[in-house]
Design a protein around this motif. Sequence first.
Motif, PDB file in Angstrom:
ATOM      1  N   HIS A 164     -38.541  10.778  13.067  1.00 45.71           N
ATOM      2  CA  HIS A 164     -39.566  11.917  13.367  1.00 45.71           C
ATOM      3  C   HIS A 164     -39.878  11.993  15.278  1.00 45.71           C
ATOM      4  N   ILE A 165     -40.206  10.958  15.619  1.00 45.29           N
ATOM      5  CA  ILE A 165     -40.639  11.018  17.202  1.00 45.29           C
ATOM      6  C   ILE A 165     -39.478  11.334  17.924  1.00 45.29           C
ATOM      7  N   SER A 166     -38.224  10.857  17.576  1.00 43.48           N
ATOM      8  CA  SER A 166     -37.125  11.150  18.385  1.00 43.48           C
ATOM      9  C   SER A 166     -37.028  12.628  18.579  1.00 43.48           C
ATOM     10  N   ARG A 167     -37.406  13.381  17.622  1.00 42.39           N
ATOM     11  CA  ARG A 167     -37.254  14.961  17.735  1.00 42.39           C
ATOM     12  C   ARG A 167     -38.934  15.582  18.139  1.00 42.39           C
ATOM     13  N   GLY A 168     -39.842  14.543  18.389  1.00 41.53           N
ATOM     14  CA  GLY A 168     -41.127  15.058  19.145  1.00 41.53           C
ATOM     15  C   GLY A 168     -41.976  15.538  18.128  1.00 41.53           C
ATOM     16  N   ASP A 169     -41.785  15.094  16.763  1.00 48.55           N
ATOM     17  CA  ASP A 169     -42.638  15.248  15.570  1.00 48.55           C
ATOM     18  C   ASP A 169     -43.695  14.097  15.694  1.00 48.55           C
ATOM     19  N   ILE A 170     -44.647  14.081  16.514  1.00 51.88           N
ATOM     20  CA  ILE A 170     -45.563  12.983  16.853  1.00 51.88           C
ATOM     21  C   ILE A 170     -46.692  12.808  15.607  1.00 51.88           C
ATOM     22  N   THR A 171     -46.877  13.990  14.869  1.00 46.31           N
ATOM     23  CA  THR A 171     -47.792  14.062  13.835  1.00 46.31           C
ATOM     24  C   THR A 171     -47.251  13.309  12.678  1.00 46.31           C
ATOM     25  N   SER A 172     -46.041  13.517  12.258  1.00 45.18           N
ATOM     26  CA  SER A 172     -45.367  12.789  11.177  1.00 45.18           C
ATOM     27  C   SER A 172     -44.936  11.235  11.632  1.00 45.18           C
ATOM     28  N   GLY A 173     -44.657  11.237  12.554  1.00 43.60           N
ATOM     29  CA  GLY A 173     -44.523   9.531  13.111  1.00 43.60           C
ATOM     30  C   GLY A 173     -45.464   8.859  13.421  1.00 43.60           C
ATOM     31  N   THR A 174     -46.772   9.335  13.635  1.00 43.30           N
ATOM     32  CA  THR A 174     -47.913   8.768  13.858  1.00 43.30           C
ATOM     33  C   THR A 174     -48.296   8.430  12.403  1.00 43.30           C
ATOM     34  N   ARG A 175     -48.063   9.111  11.365  1.00 46.03           N
ATOM     35  CA  ARG A 175     -48.577   8.922  10.095  1.00 46.03           C
ATOM     36  C   ARG A 175     -47.760   7.772   9.635  1.00 46.03           C
ATOM     37  N   ASP A 176     -46.585   7.744   9.803  1.00 42.45           N
ATOM     38  CA  ASP A 176     -45.512   6.826   9.290  1.00 42.45           C
ATOM     39  C   ASP A 176     -45.886   5.562   9.787  1.00 42.45           C
ATOM     40  N   LEU A 177     -46.079   5.379  11.209  1.00 43.41           N
ATOM     41  CA  LEU A 177     -46.355   4.171  11.529  1.00 43.41           C
ATOM     42  C   LEU A 177     -47.823   3.701  11.184  1.00 43.41           C
ATOM     43  N   ALA A 178     -48.788   4.531  10.917  1.00 47.65           N
ATOM     44  CA  ALA A 178     -50.026   3.999  10.463  1.00 47.65           C
ATOM     45  C   ALA A 178     -49.911   3.288   9.197  1.00 47.65           C
ATOM     46  N   ASP A 179     -49.499   4.256   8.222  1.00 48.91           N
ATOM     47  CA  ASP A 179     -48.792   3.696   6.795  1.00 48.91           C
ATOM     48  C   ASP A 179     -48.161   2.365   6.729  1.00 48.91           C
ATOM     49  N   GLY A 180     -47.218   2.402   7.675  1.00 45.72           N
ATOM     50  CA  GLY A 180     -46.532   1.212   7.870  1.00 45.72           C
ATOM     51  C   GLY A 180     -47.122  -0.149   8.082  1.00 45.72           C
ATOM     52  N   GLU A 181     -48.379   0.296   9.134  1.00 44.53           N
ATOM     53  CA  GLU A 181     -49.151  -1.085   9.765  1.00 44.53           C
ATOM     54  C   GLU A 181     -49.791  -1.549   8.419  1.00 44.53           C
ATOM     55  N   LEU A 182     -50.309  -0.596   7.738  1.00 44.54           N
ATOM     56  CA  LEU A 182     -51.273  -0.908   6.589  1.00 44.54           C
ATOM     57  C   LEU A 182     -50.507  -1.818   5.633  1.00 44.54           C
ATOM     58  N   LEU A 183     -49.310  -1.360   5.315  1.00 42.24           N
ATOM     59  CA  LEU A 183     -48.515  -2.140   4.429  1.00 42.24           C
ATOM     60  C   LEU A 183     -48.073  -3.570   4.990  1.00 42.24           C
ATOM     61  N   ALA A 184     -47.632  -3.531   6.185  1.00 44.96           N
ATOM     62  CA  ALA A 184     -47.490  -4.978   6.910  1.00 44.96           C
ATOM     63  C   ALA A 184     -48.640  -5.886   6.720  1.00 44.96           C
ATOM     64  N   GLU A 185     -49.941  -5.499   7.223  1.00 45.20           N
ATOM     65  CA  GLU A 185     -50.884  -5.999   7.274  1.00 45.20           C
ATOM     66  C   GLU A 185     -51.181  -6.728   5.759  1.00 45.20           C
ATOM     67  N   ARG A 186     -51.186  -6.002   4.773  1.00 46.34           N
ATOM     68  CA  ARG A 186     -51.366  -6.536   3.381  1.00 46.34           C
ATOM     69  C   ARG A 186     -50.310  -7.368   3.238  1.00 46.34           C
ATOM     70  N   LEU A 187     -49.061  -7.210   3.401  1.00 47.11           N
ATOM     71  CA  LEU A 187     -48.209  -8.167   3.156  1.00 47.11           C
ATOM     72  C   LEU A 187     -48.067  -9.355   3.797  1.00 47.11           C
ATOM     73  N   ARG A 188     -48.283  -9.182   5.153  1.00 46.54           N
ATOM     74  CA  ARG A 188     -48.390 -10.279   6.097  1.00 46.54           C
ATOM     75  C   ARG A 188     -46.980 -11.014   6.135  1.00 46.54           C
ATOM     76  N   ILE A 189     -45.966 -10.102   6.198  1.00 48.84           N
ATOM     77  CA  ILE A 189     -44.512 -10.694   6.470  1.00 48.84           C
ATOM     78  C   ILE A 189     -44.483 -10.492   7.958  1.00 48.84           C
ATOM     79  N   PRO A 190     -44.276 -11.699   8.705  1.00 50.68           N
ATOM     80  CA  PRO A 190     -44.188 -11.490   9.978  1.00 50.68           C
ATOM     81  C   PRO A 190     -43.269 -10.803  10.710  1.00 50.68           C
ATOM     82  N   GLN A 191     -42.002 -10.483  10.014  1.00 50.20           N
ATOM     83  CA  GLN A 191     -40.842  -9.704  10.595  1.00 50.20           C
ATOM     84  C   GLN A 191     -41.416  -8.189  10.734  1.00 50.20           C
ATOM     85  N   LEU A 192     -42.182  -7.779   9.597  1.00 49.45           N
ATOM     86  CA  LEU A 192     -42.597  -6.511   9.690  1.00 49.45           C
ATOM     87  C   LEU A 192     -43.965  -6.169  10.235  1.00 49.45           C
ATOM     88  N   VAL A 193     -44.783  -7.239  10.358  1.00 52.20           N
ATOM     89  CA  VAL A 193     -45.919  -7.105  11.401  1.00 52.20           C
ATOM     90  C   VAL A 193     -45.602  -6.981  12.789  1.00 52.20           C
TER      91      VAL A 193
END
Length: 367
Positions: free
Chosen positions: A89-118
């Motif tokens: 998304h961000i590669s084509r300048g779609d910051i809104t979609s890209g930021t949303r995916d990053l935020a959702d990914g961060e929430l999952l990574a924090e809950r899972l506590r898998i170091p590679q994902l964090v």
Amino acid sequence: LAAYSIELFWSDRSVFRKELCDQALAIARELGDARVLAEVLSSRSTITDLMEPGGLDQLISEATERIEVAAGIDDSLVCAALLSRMVGHISRGDITSGTRDLADGELLAERLRIPQLVARTKILRAAAALLAGQLDDADVLLSDYEAFCTREGVGGGAGTAGSVRYRLQYERGDLGELEPFLLQIIAAQPAVPVWRMALCGVYLQTGRVELARPHVEAIGADDFAMVPRNQVFLLSCSSAARYAAEVGALDVAEAAYGHAARFDDLFPFSGACFELPVGIGIGAAASALGWFDRAERHFAHSLALCERAGAPTYLAATQVHWAEMLVRRDAPGDRDQARILAQTAKATSQQRGLRYMLSRVETLLGG
């Protein structure tokens, strides 16, 4: 099959890698095992050539399928797919979609506590800050990433951090200190193009343009035979186009232009951060080749991408390269337009601490 394909990432066997992934996908779909399908789809992202028609759409589409397939089965696969789609998304300048995916990914990574994902979320957050022109914030986030990787034993952290650190130092005009390291690693890995392009940046910033030319020509030799036909190909052609224009290697500039001209509204991704817009590289190549109308069109697309993405650092770079092209063309009104672009870029460069772009701006305004 999918894992074998990943192991061959830096090889010259791109066709064979695609065959492996296609076979793996066909088997996975026949099996009906959602986890296997999601893992195979993940491996396919490493063979996607963004310079193929619809390549970026394919990457985003397959990431979306991975999210849907893995939902409720394995949130680690969902997290990885969200971060992959964020890059698309961000590669084509779609910051809104890209930021949303990053935020959702961060929430999952924090809950899972898998170091590679964090760790992955941390480096992508640093990349997002860097793209937004927040250099000091990116520096802090990068240090946090490095400390986390050391503490948690995440492999590859130093190399990934190095890519972002290079980009920071490029903007700040501090690349000179990297020369000994790059010379050493090029001697050890002469067929890896990224090291040569990094060294070209050092030579340009330190005023030794003539030393960059052999590396530009090595990268472009035999129609970029050194460069794997996967995600790194677009970045390599875009960077080579810009460097070739700087050093006067017009054959390489023209070849790179032929490959990358259609993608002038994208940010190439290095694997760790978003690099200069493709439009800057091919715009510079077109200018060096005397194709000024084409160059102007490419710079306009780059500028629109940067405005859409809220990327002031790259917006200033676009303005500087565009102004340099106008001075070279020197048609009626060009110098006035170049001065306006340069003055705008100067204000941004002073505000953001972009010492390298500021030096180029001052050359323009002093000429």
